[in-house]
Scaffold this motif. Structure first.
Motif, mmCIF file in Angstrom:
data_model
loop_
_atom_site.group_PDB
_atom_site.id
_atom_site.type_symbol
_atom_site.label_atom_id
_atom_site.label_comp_id
_atom_site.label_asym_id
_atom_site.label_seq_id
_atom_site.Cartn_x
_atom_site.Cartn_y
_atom_site.Cartn_z
ATOM 1 N N PHE A 160 6.686 -17.101 -16.740
ATOM 2 C CA PHE A 160 7.315 -18.396 -16.445
ATOM 3 C C PHE A 160 8.570 -18.578 -17.294
ATOM 4 O O PHE A 160 9.625 -18.981 -16.785
ATOM 5 N N LEU A 161 8.466 -18.264 -18.584
ATOM 6 C CA LEU A 161 9.632 -18.360 -19.462
ATOM 7 C C LEU A 161 10.688 -17.326 -19.084
ATOM 8 O O LEU A 161 11.885 -17.624 -19.098
ATOM 9 N N ALA A 162 10.244 -16.104 -18.734
ATOM 10 C CA ALA A 162 11.198 -15.054 -18.375
ATOM 11 C C ALA A 162 11.985 -15.432 -17.133
ATOM 12 O O ALA A 162 13.152 -15.046 -16.989
ATOM 13 N N ALA A 168 14.456 -17.072 -24.512
ATOM 14 C CA ALA A 168 13.405 -18.008 -24.920
ATOM 15 C C ALA A 168 12.048 -17.318 -24.948
ATOM 16 O O ALA A 168 11.243 -17.530 -25.868
ATOM 17 N N MET A 169 11.777 -16.473 -23.940
ATOM 18 C CA MET A 169 10.500 -15.767 -23.909
ATOM 19 C C MET A 169 10.357 -14.840 -25.109
ATOM 20 O O MET A 169 9.325 -14.835 -25.796
ATOM 21 N N SER A 173 7.671 -15.069 -28.209
ATOM 22 C CA SER A 173 6.813 -13.923 -28.474
ATOM 23 C C SER A 173 7.053 -13.378 -29.884
ATOM 24 O O SER A 173 6.102 -13.039 -30.599
ATOM 25 N N GLY A 174 8.326 -13.288 -30.279
ATOM 26 C CA GLY A 174 8.642 -12.807 -31.626
ATOM 27 C C GLY A 174 8.115 -13.727 -32.708
ATOM 28 O O GLY A 174 7.647 -13.262 -33.762
ATOM 29 N N ILE A 211 8.229 -6.863 -20.237
ATOM 30 C CA ILE A 211 8.582 -7.828 -19.191
ATOM 31 C C ILE A 211 10.094 -8.013 -19.133
ATOM 32 O O ILE A 211 10.690 -8.059 -18.046
ATOM 33 N N ALA A 212 10.729 -8.110 -20.300
ATOM 34 C CA ALA A 212 12.187 -8.269 -20.337
ATOM 35 C C ALA A 212 12.884 -7.065 -19.722
ATOM 36 O O ALA A 212 13.862 -7.209 -18.968
ATOM 37 N N LEU A 213 12.400 -5.857 -20.017
ATOM 38 C CA LEU A 213 12.985 -4.659 -19.416
ATOM 39 C C LEU A 213 12.774 -4.656 -17.909
ATOM 40 O O LEU A 213 13.671 -4.282 -17.138
ATOM 41 N N GLY A 214 11.582 -5.067 -17.477
ATOM 42 C CA GLY A 214 11.321 -5.155 -16.051
ATOM 43 C C GLY A 214 12.245 -6.151 -15.366
ATOM 44 O O GLY A 214 12.714 -5.913 -14.248
ATOM 45 N N ALA A 215 12.526 -7.264 -16.037
ATOM 46 C CA ALA A 215 13.450 -8.255 -15.483
ATOM 47 C C ALA A 215 14.846 -7.668 -15.321
ATOM 48 O O ALA A 215 15.531 -7.926 -14.312
#
Length: 374
Positions: A160-162, A168-169, A173-174, A211-215
């Protein structure tokens, strides 16, 4: 194959399939092939690769739906998937427990249960069953699926954040990763006192990065970084290889630096391990793997393995536990190790091939039915 085959990113499934085979080999400790897996040449191992690619796969499968405003129904599908993993985990423990029980019945040696931390189900069955159902029971070599289940439960929030802001995501997470490291947060085991072997509160950062890489893949490719970062990544991989191969470990213990910055703990995914898998991913992304896979049919079985990861992982785990029992009773030898590893890998390849054949046939029948009714 159809158009879906042509648009699918084969390299994600390829690396995931390779990670599954590596996990299988590593889960038979002491075998002669174990020394050649990449954990012996760097800080991270196949578990990090698998979790990273799980994040990438989650983004590719679910993020477009979140972006289209279907967060509710997509979250439900993710929870359904997590429940499937939960049921697979329970069945896996029962099957592996039966294999160990057979060895105990044959030899009369209860230490087989103790070696895999399943003795609690024999000595204290009632709380042991509660721990099994609540994922608090963490048998050795059977603790990856509980981590994956928790990561999938967390996935709707991350996705949802991504869908709105990757920054922000990753920041959220960090922050959770940092708080877990500094405050030593983890899930408790039950009924034995202790903590989860793979801490979801730390490992979720690697999943979020996936997830970020997938985006970025969905949006048209990997993020662009300066050329010098590739050389830094290669240097880091080389240094870690020399470090691990040489067996070097510093005698100093800098208490003024948080331990997660300089140590190599796997449970909490300490920073050197995290940086190693990121460097490995960045270097591998510069290889023409996608073109190799599309041009070379011999590599396709590894792609199919990764495409059916849950079934392959479960079968590999059952084979690994059975192989452990065989080696414990008959001793390890190059010949026996070769038979065990070869038969296990071939069985996983056959299973993946059968599942791919069935799925292809089902897709063809579905497409034909749709044409008949159109």
């Amino acid at each position: 194959m159809g158009s879906r085959e042509n648009t699918r990113l084969l390299s994600v499934d390829f690396w995931r399939g390779l990670a599954l085979l590596t996990i299988f080999v590593n889960h038979i400790p002491g075998n002669m092939f174990e020394r050649f897996t990449h954990r012996n040449f760097g800080f991270s191992d196949a578990t990090e690769v698998f979790v990273m690619l799980a994040g990438v796969a989650a983004a590719l499968a679910y993020l477009p739906r979140f972006r289209r405003g279907h967060a509710g129904t997509t979250s439900f599908r993710i929870v359904q998937r997590a429940f499937q993993l939960y049921m697979a985990h329970i069945v896996l423990i029962i099957v592996c427990g039966a294999i160990i029980a057979h060895s105990v019945a044959t030899t009369g040696d209860m230490r087989y249960f103790e070696a895999l931390h399943l003795d609690i189900l024999i000595n204290d069955t009632v709380p042991g069953l509660v721990g099994l159902a609540a994922l608090g029971l963490q048998p050795a070599y059977l603790n990856i699926l509980p981590l994956y289940i928790v990561l999938l439960i967390m996935a709707p929030v991350l996705l949802f954040l991504a869908g709105r802001s990757l920054v922000a995501m990753l920041a959220l997470s960090g922050a959770l990763y940092l708080a877990s490291q500094l405050l030593w947060l983890n899930f408790p085991t039950y009924p034995s006192e202790g903590w989860w072997f793979l801490n979801p509160l730390c490992w979720q950062l690697l999943f979020a990065i996936g997830i970020a890489l997938g985006a970025k893949i969905i949006d048209g490719g990997w993020p662009q970084f300066p050329r010098w970062l590739l050389w830094i990544s290669c240097t880091y991989l080389a240094v870690s290889c020399v470090w691990i191969v040489s067996g070097f470990y510093p005698s100093w213990n800098p208490h003024w630096i948080p331990r997660f910055i300089w140590d190599f703990d796997k449970t909490n995914l300490f920073l050197p391990r995290l940086l190693h898998v990121l460097a490995l991913t960045y270097v591998a992304a510069h290889l023409p793997v996608e073109r190799w896979l599309r041009d070379n049919e011999l590599m396709r079985p590894f792609v199919v393995l990764g495409r059916h990861s849950l079934a392959v992982f479960c079968l590999g785990t059952v084979f690994a536990i059975a192989a452990q029992m065989v080696r414990a009773q008959f001793g390890g030898s190059p010949g026996l190790d070769t038979i065990l590893i070869t038969s296990g890998i071939l069985s996983q390849l056959v299973l993946a091939g059968v599942l791919e054949w069935y799925r292809s046939g089902s897709s063809a029948l579905s497409a034909a039915s749709q044409r008949q009714h159109s």
